[in-house]
Write a protein that holds these residues in place. Structure first.
Motif, PDB file in Angstrom:
ATOM      1  N   TYR A  61      50.922  28.263  -3.106  1.00 19.84           N
ATOM      2  CA  TYR A  61      51.049  27.359  -1.968  1.00 19.84           C
ATOM      3  C   TYR A  61      51.030  25.928  -2.473  1.00 19.84           C
ATOM      4  N   SER A  62      51.501  25.011  -1.645  1.00 21.17           N
ATOM      5  CA  SER A  62      51.336  23.607  -1.985  1.00 21.17           C
ATOM      6  C   SER A  62      49.866  23.249  -1.800  1.00 21.17           C
ATOM      7  N   PRO A  63      49.277  22.533  -2.727  1.00 23.43           N
ATOM      8  CA  PRO A  63      47.846  22.236  -2.616  1.00 23.43           C
ATOM      9  C   PRO A  63      47.541  21.303  -1.441  1.00 23.43           C
ATOM     10  N   LEU A  64      48.535  20.660  -0.900  1.00 22.10           N
ATOM     11  CA  LEU A  64      48.287  19.698   0.177  1.00 22.10           C
ATOM     12  C   LEU A  64      48.685  20.246   1.550  1.00 22.10           C
ATOM     13  N   ALA A  65      49.441  21.338   1.558  1.00 24.56           N
ATOM     14  CA  ALA A  65      49.930  21.876   2.837  1.00 24.56           C
ATOM     15  C   ALA A  65      48.782  22.489   3.641  1.00 24.56           C
ATOM     16  N   SER A  66      48.561  21.956   4.856  1.00 26.56           N
ATOM     17  CA  SER A  66      47.478  22.524   5.656  1.00 26.56           C
ATOM     18  C   SER A  66      48.058  23.480   6.680  1.00 26.56           C
ATOM     19  N   ASP A  67      47.268  24.463   7.019  1.00 25.27           N
ATOM     20  CA  ASP A  67      47.672  25.488   7.980  1.00 25.27           C
ATOM     21  C   ASP A  67      46.452  25.761   8.833  1.00 25.27           C
ATOM     22  N   THR A  68      46.309  25.006   9.932  1.00 25.79           N
ATOM     23  CA  THR A  68      45.073  25.055  10.731  1.00 25.79           C
ATOM     24  C   THR A  68      44.793  26.439  11.266  1.00 25.79           C
ATOM     25  N   ALA A  69      45.846  27.245  11.395  1.00 22.58           N
ATOM     26  CA  ALA A  69      45.637  28.603  11.912  1.00 22.58           C
ATOM     27  C   ALA A  69      44.833  29.431  10.920  1.00 22.58           C
ATOM     28  N   LYS A  73      39.240  30.594   5.897  1.00 23.05           N
ATOM     29  CA  LYS A  73      39.324  32.046   5.671  1.00 23.05           C
ATOM     30  C   LYS A  73      38.625  32.388   4.343  1.00 23.05           C
ATOM     31  N   PRO A  74      37.824  33.444   4.330  1.00 30.24           N
ATOM     32  CA  PRO A  74      37.197  33.864   3.064  1.00 30.24           C
ATOM     33  C   PRO A  74      38.256  34.397   2.095  1.00 30.24           C
ATOM     34  N   PRO A  75      37.906  34.567   0.819  1.00 27.86           N
ATOM     35  CA  PRO A  75      38.863  35.062  -0.175  1.00 27.86           C
ATOM     36  C   PRO A  75      39.508  36.367   0.290  1.00 27.86           C
ATOM     37  N   SER A  76      40.822  36.452   0.136  1.00 26.85           N
ATOM     38  CA  SER A  76      41.558  37.651   0.527  1.00 26.85           C
ATOM     39  C   SER A  76      42.741  37.794  -0.406  1.00 26.85           C
ATOM     40  N   GLY A  82      40.241  31.911  -0.888  1.00 33.22           N
ATOM     41  CA  GLY A  82      40.007  31.515   0.500  1.00 33.22           C
ATOM     42  C   GLY A  82      40.738  30.225   0.843  1.00 33.22           C
ATOM     43  N   THR A  83      40.451  29.696   2.023  1.00 31.37           N
ATOM     44  CA  THR A  83      41.059  28.430   2.451  1.00 31.37           C
ATOM     45  C   THR A  83      39.958  27.481   2.897  1.00 31.37           C
ATOM     46  N   ASP A  84      40.302  26.168   2.937  1.00 32.68           N
ATOM     47  CA  ASP A  84      39.296  25.190   3.359  1.00 32.68           C
ATOM     48  C   ASP A  84      39.419  24.869   4.851  1.00 32.68           C
ATOM     49  N   GLN A  85      38.726  23.837   5.288  1.00 36.49           N
ATOM     50  CA  GLN A  85      38.644  23.542   6.714  1.00 36.49           C
ATOM     51  C   GLN A  85      40.009  23.150   7.305  1.00 36.49           C
ATOM     52  N   LEU A  86      40.949  22.742   6.432  1.00 36.51           N
ATOM     53  CA  LEU A  86      42.281  22.394   6.926  1.00 36.51           C
ATOM     54  C   LEU A  86      43.273  23.526   6.671  1.00 36.51           C
ATOM     55  N   GLY A  87      42.772  24.634   6.161  1.00 38.68           N
ATOM     56  CA  GLY A  87      43.634  25.776   5.914  1.00 38.68           C
ATOM     57  C   GLY A  87      44.428  25.667   4.619  1.00 38.68           C
ATOM     58  N   ARG A  88      44.028  24.752   3.711  1.00 39.02           N
ATOM     59  CA  ARG A  88      44.723  24.654   2.431  1.00 39.02           C
ATOM     60  C   ARG A  88      44.239  25.762   1.494  1.00 39.02           C
ATOM     61  N   ASP A  89      45.164  26.265   0.701  1.00 35.36           N
ATOM     62  CA  ASP A  89      44.835  27.380  -0.198  1.00 35.36           C
ATOM     63  C   ASP A  89      43.964  26.883  -1.337  1.00 35.36           C
ATOM     64  N   GLY A 252      35.623  17.747  -8.319  1.00 34.43           N
ATOM     65  CA  GLY A 252      34.433  17.070  -7.795  1.00 34.43           C
ATOM     66  C   GLY A 252      34.511  16.861  -6.288  1.00 34.43           C
ATOM     67  N   ILE A 253      35.668  16.365  -5.815  1.00 28.30           N
ATOM     68  CA  ILE A 253      35.824  16.146  -4.370  1.00 28.30           C
ATOM     69  C   ILE A 253      35.742  17.465  -3.630  1.00 28.30           C
ATOM     70  N   MET A 254      36.374  18.481  -4.216  1.00 26.98           N
ATOM     71  CA  MET A 254      36.399  19.772  -3.542  1.00 26.98           C
ATOM     72  C   MET A 254      34.987  20.328  -3.386  1.00 26.98           C
ATOM     73  N   VAL A 255      34.171  20.155  -4.422  1.00 27.82           N
ATOM     74  CA  VAL A 255      32.776  20.609  -4.314  1.00 27.82           C
ATOM     75  C   VAL A 255      32.073  19.797  -3.216  1.00 27.82           C
ATOM     76  N   ALA A 256      32.340  18.471  -3.203  1.00 30.02           N
ATOM     77  CA  ALA A 256      31.709  17.611  -2.206  1.00 30.02           C
ATOM     78  C   ALA A 256      32.105  18.043  -0.793  1.00 30.02           C
ATOM     79  N   GLU A 257      33.406  18.317  -0.623  1.00 30.60           N
ATOM     80  CA  GLU A 257      33.884  18.736   0.706  1.00 30.60           C
ATOM     81  C   GLU A 257      33.289  20.075   1.101  1.00 30.60           C
ATOM     82  N   GLY A 258      33.196  20.963   0.130  1.00 29.26           N
ATOM     83  CA  GLY A 258      32.716  22.311   0.445  1.00 29.26           C
ATOM     84  C   GLY A 258      31.220  22.358   0.671  1.00 29.26           C
ATOM     85  N   ALA A 259      30.504  21.353   0.116  1.00 26.94           N
ATOM     86  CA  ALA A 259      29.045  21.404   0.186  1.00 26.94           C
ATOM     87  C   ALA A 259      28.555  21.504   1.625  1.00 26.94           C
TER      88      ALA A 259
END
Lengths: 301, 564
Positions: A61-69, A73-76, A82-89, A252-259
């Protein structure tokens, strides 16, 4: 140097070179066989290198493409990490981030090697006021808590990736300057340096042809060991919001966002970039130990 | 003496696991040592003499193991007893002295305390009477003012003094067996004599047995009852020390005996009979012309570094000892004639190395003249000398062939360095051909030229160093103990090589050494130095046969005199 090589018979030179190359390879193979952990570290390093070079081309996937739907999502099978709060892979983001983190580390280590190496060798070889200046500069830097100093430098110079590189280089300066100083100092009056003076080498030439090649292996080991630390430092700065800005994928940012999501049970957002960070640091530290064994002539019996 | 031997080694084989497979360092070595006996184990580097003793003490490093054989000490099998029991034996029953006494002592602990530690560890003393006993032991090893020396740290003592402390440590618990591994290598000849006399005296007094491990056949023959010669891990000869010099039976022993410098021989006599060629007639040089080197009232002063000086100066306090200076070289004058070799002899700290460094123009003199070929080169600062036209005319062969070669340069590159830096295009072929010619001259096989120093033997490295020094045909070569780090048989070859080169190329030598025998063989004239001053100079014959100064006589007497 070149005069000798060009004037030597080409066959003799190339066979000599081939012999030393095969000897080095054999020695490397022996070291990895003796110490399989170094082998694992090297394999890990190759994986990191592949991710850094062709990562953006191979991720699903594109690292910046968000998919709010598909947010949070947990790892699958679709989204390995998994995906983050914006649905990015997350998998794509972790892989793509490798290049930026590695680049920061590589450039800052190269910069500090040049600064600290030159300053340290000059201090150790010439002594006198150069030694005083380099030594006191290193002491001054060491007097600060290093991470706080890095924060200050980035805050003062401006919030850019270049300044992260500079800050990381500056906080590592004392380490390099001191190692180079010590190594140059013990060789300053060694027999082969005296001999080089007798054969008409100027002091500058002695530094370049006698001292530098002999302390290079030690410096290379140090570079590998600092790489891990540089990655950690860059990620740390991003974590507290300095340097790399979102939405750029960076560990680093990703850890910060996920925290913030760990409390709600969405562990994967912080876990995978954190794991990548840990593996990278681990890899460079082990690699440094392995390299030390390879370049140490005492071990080569 | 009882019938049962104190130490009985039978068929000892020691193996080392290396990356190229198992290497046998010691093979089927058998030897016995009776009570009160002193046995010398002699061999060159790599002969397995040290490994044998390490195997006895069970202190082989991790890669080594005793593959076969028995080691029995007073009836106990040392191979089978537990590590704990072995630890108890070490120091109390069997003691060891190592080569570098300073390295064997804890640098930050008073020497008296270190002796106490050993005594208390082996329950020879309690904390109440330890100090008294330690001082008593210091007195036994003939240390003057033992009460004062008890409080000294190792760095405050000289090398010979440190070795006495090490001996004191080794003998503190009255062991039955003392293993001395090159105990005097690196010490001055007079110190060597004092240390060896002490060891022999103490062993006699206590009826102890001693193993003396050394590369010096003369030393072993002088101080031991029996001498065992080892070569490549095997015992090749075992004989009474009185007969080893007179009737060496094995080929290798004969080679060693021949290679040992001794009075009344020539350089060629050092070489094995098979390879000794007639000496080369020296190139016709007008001897007695203008001397190539003339040193006048040379002085080198070092300011004494007062530990508090810097701070005191900073606070505006004047130190009253500020003016005191240490004179390493104290106004010496001598000459080296064209085509002559002059020996500069003295013990460590006598200023001979400082003198050679100044003549070499690596160090600036405080005062005095260094006149080379009619010109005072002492006025050119050492820092700028490398760029001057004089540089190529004075060269040097260093003491340690390993240390003086850049580990990252091949032999060819090292030899080519002076040619590349200072050679003029003489049209005599490429640099490579010149290097090959030099290698041939010093007897270095051409196929070794592309090797790095760590792939060469000590003798080969010495040849590379010599080839580099003579590459530009200098007029004066300073030889700074060029054979001190070499085995005797290699020393014999290198000394002959130097002699032949001098004859062929017509150079002058200034030979710096502490070994009078070697100096006698190579030099026409000898200068004896002590504490920065010249005590005696004259022809080699004169100085060695009929020394005028007491100090010279003392030096000559200190050389081991094997029973011949």
């Amino acid at each position: 140097m070149s005069a000798l090589e060009t004037e030597a018979e080409p066959t003799a030179t190339s066979s000599g070179f081939m012999r030393s190359a095969t000897a080095t390879l054999q020695h490397a193979r022996y070291t990895f066989a003796e110490n399989p952990v170094s082998g694992i570290a090297f394999a890990l390093f190759v994986v990191l290198l592949i991710c850094a070079v062709i990562g953006p081309a191979i991720v699903p996937y594109s690292p910046l493409a968000s998919d709010t739907a598909a947010a949070l999502k947990p790892p699958s099978l679709q989204h390995w990490f998994g995906t983050d709060q914006l649905g990015r892979d997350m998998f794509s983001r972790v892989v793509v981030a490798t290049r930026l983190d590695m680049a920061i580390a590589v450039f800052s280590v190269a910069l500090v090697f040049a600064m600290g190496g030159v300053a340290g060798i000059a201090a150790g070889f010439f002594g006198g006021w150069i030694d005083q200046v380099v030594g006191r500069t290193a002491d001054t830097i060491m007097a600060f808590p290093l991470f706080v100093l890095a924060m200050g430098i980035v805050a003062a110079l401006g919030n850019t990736v270049t300044n992260i590189v500079i800050a990381t280089a500056i906080i590592n300066f004392p380490l390099y300057a001191r190692i180079a100083r010590a190594e140059a100092n013990i060789r300053r009056d060694s027999g082969f340096v005296q001999a080089a003076r007798l054969t008409g080498n100027s002091e500058m030439r002695i530094v370049l042809t006698q001292i530098l090649p002999n302390i290079m292996p030690i410096m290379v080991v140090q570079m590998s060991l600092t790489m891990g630390y540089a990655i950690l430092n860059a990620a740390g700065l991003s974590f507290i919001g300095l340097g790399v800005k979102p939405p750029t994928p960076e560990w680093g940012i990703m850890v910060a966002e996920g925290a913030g999501f760990i409390v709600s049970g969405d562990w994967w957002i912080a876990f995978f970039p954190g794991a990548a960070l840990m593996l990278a640091v681990f890899c460079f530290n082990l690699l440094g130990d392995g390299l030390r064994d390879i370049v140490d002539p005492q071990r080569r019996t | 003496m009882s019938d049962t031997a104190l130490l009985d080694i039978q068929n000892l084989t020691v193996e080392f696991a290396t990356r190229r497979g198992t290497v046998r360092a010691v093979e089927k070595v058998s030897l016995t040592i009776a009570k009160g006996e002193t046995v010398g184990i002699v061999g060159e580097s790599g002969s397995g003499k040290s490994v044998t003793s390490y195997a006895v003490m069970r202190i082989l490093d991790r890669a080594g193991r005793i593959a076969d054989g028995t080691v029995s000490f007073g009836g106990t099998d040392l191979r089978t007893i537990s590590e704990g029991a072995m630890r108890d034996l070490r120091g109390r029953e069997i003691s060891m002295i190592f080569q570098n006494p300073r390295a064997a002592l804890n640098p930050i602990r008073k020497v008296g305390r270190q002796i106490e530690d050993v005594l208390i560890e082996h329950v020879q003393a309690t904390s109440r009477d330890a100090k008294e006993k330690a001082i008593g032991i210091l007195r036994q090893v003939r240390i003057a003012n033992p009460e004062e020396r008890y409080h000294a740290y190792p760095f405050e003592l000289s090398g010979g003094m440190c070795q006495r402390i090490v001996i004191a440590l080794a003998l503190a618990c009255k062991p039955q067996l003392l293993i001395a591994d090159e105990p005097t290598t690196g010490l001055d000849v007079t110190t060597q004599k004092a240390v060896m006399d002490l060891v022999v005296e103490l062993t006699r007094e206590r009826n102890m047995s001693t193993i003396l491990i050394t590369h010096d056949l003369g030393l072993a023959a002088t101080y031991c009852d029996k001498v065992i010669v080892m070569e490549q891990g095997k015992v090749v000869e075992s004989a009474e020390s009185t007969s080893i010099f007179l009737k060496p039976t094995h080929r290798y022993t004969r080679k060693l005996v021949r290679a040992t410098p001794r009075p009344g021989i020539t350089l060629r006599d050092l070489l094995p009979e098979e390879i000794a060629t007639p000496p080369i007639a020296p190139a016709p040089v007008a001897l007695g012309g203008t001397p190539i080197l003339k040193v006048e009232n040379l002085v080198k002063e070092y300011r004494r570094q007062d530990a508090s000086g810097g701070l005191a100066k900073f606070f505006g306090r004047k130190s009253d000892q500020d003016t005191s200076a240490f004179r390493a070289v104290d106004g010496i004058s001598f000459e080296v004639g064209t085509g002559e070799s002059v020996g500069l002899v003295g013990e460590s700290g006598c200023g001979k190395s400082t003198t050679s460094m100044m003549v070499m123009r690596l160090l600036d003199p405080t005062a005095g003249k260094i006149v080379f070929a009619g010109e005072d080169i002492g006025t050119i600062p050492a820092r700028r000398f490398a760029g001057s036209a004089w540089r190529r005319r004075i060269q040097m062969v260093f003491q340690d062939p390993t240390d003086s070669l850049n580990p990252r340069y091949t032999a060819a590159r090292a030899i080519a360095d002076p040619i590349l830096r200072m050679g003029e295009d003489t049209g005599s072929g490429s640099v490579r051909t010149q290097v090959e010619e030099l290698a041939r001259l010093v007897g270095l096989p051409g196929n070794l030229l592309d090797r790095f120093p760590h792939q060469l033997s000590g003798g080969q490295k010495a040849r590379v160093g010599i080839a580099r020094a003579i590459a530009l045909r200098p007029e004066l070569v300073i030889l700074d103990e060029p054979t001190a780090a070499l085995d005797v048989s290699v020393q014999a070859v290198v000394l002959n090589l130097l002699q032949d080169l001098k004859a062929t190329l017509g150079m002058s030598y200034l030979f710096v050494s502490h070994d009078l025998h070697v100096v006698r063989l190579l030099c026409d004239r000898v200068i004896v130095m002590r504490q920065g001053r010249i005590v005696e100079q004259g022809t080699a014959e004169q100085v060695l046969e009929a020394p005028k100064a007491d100090y010279t006589r003392e030096l000559i007497d200190a050389i081991p005199h094997p029973p011949v």
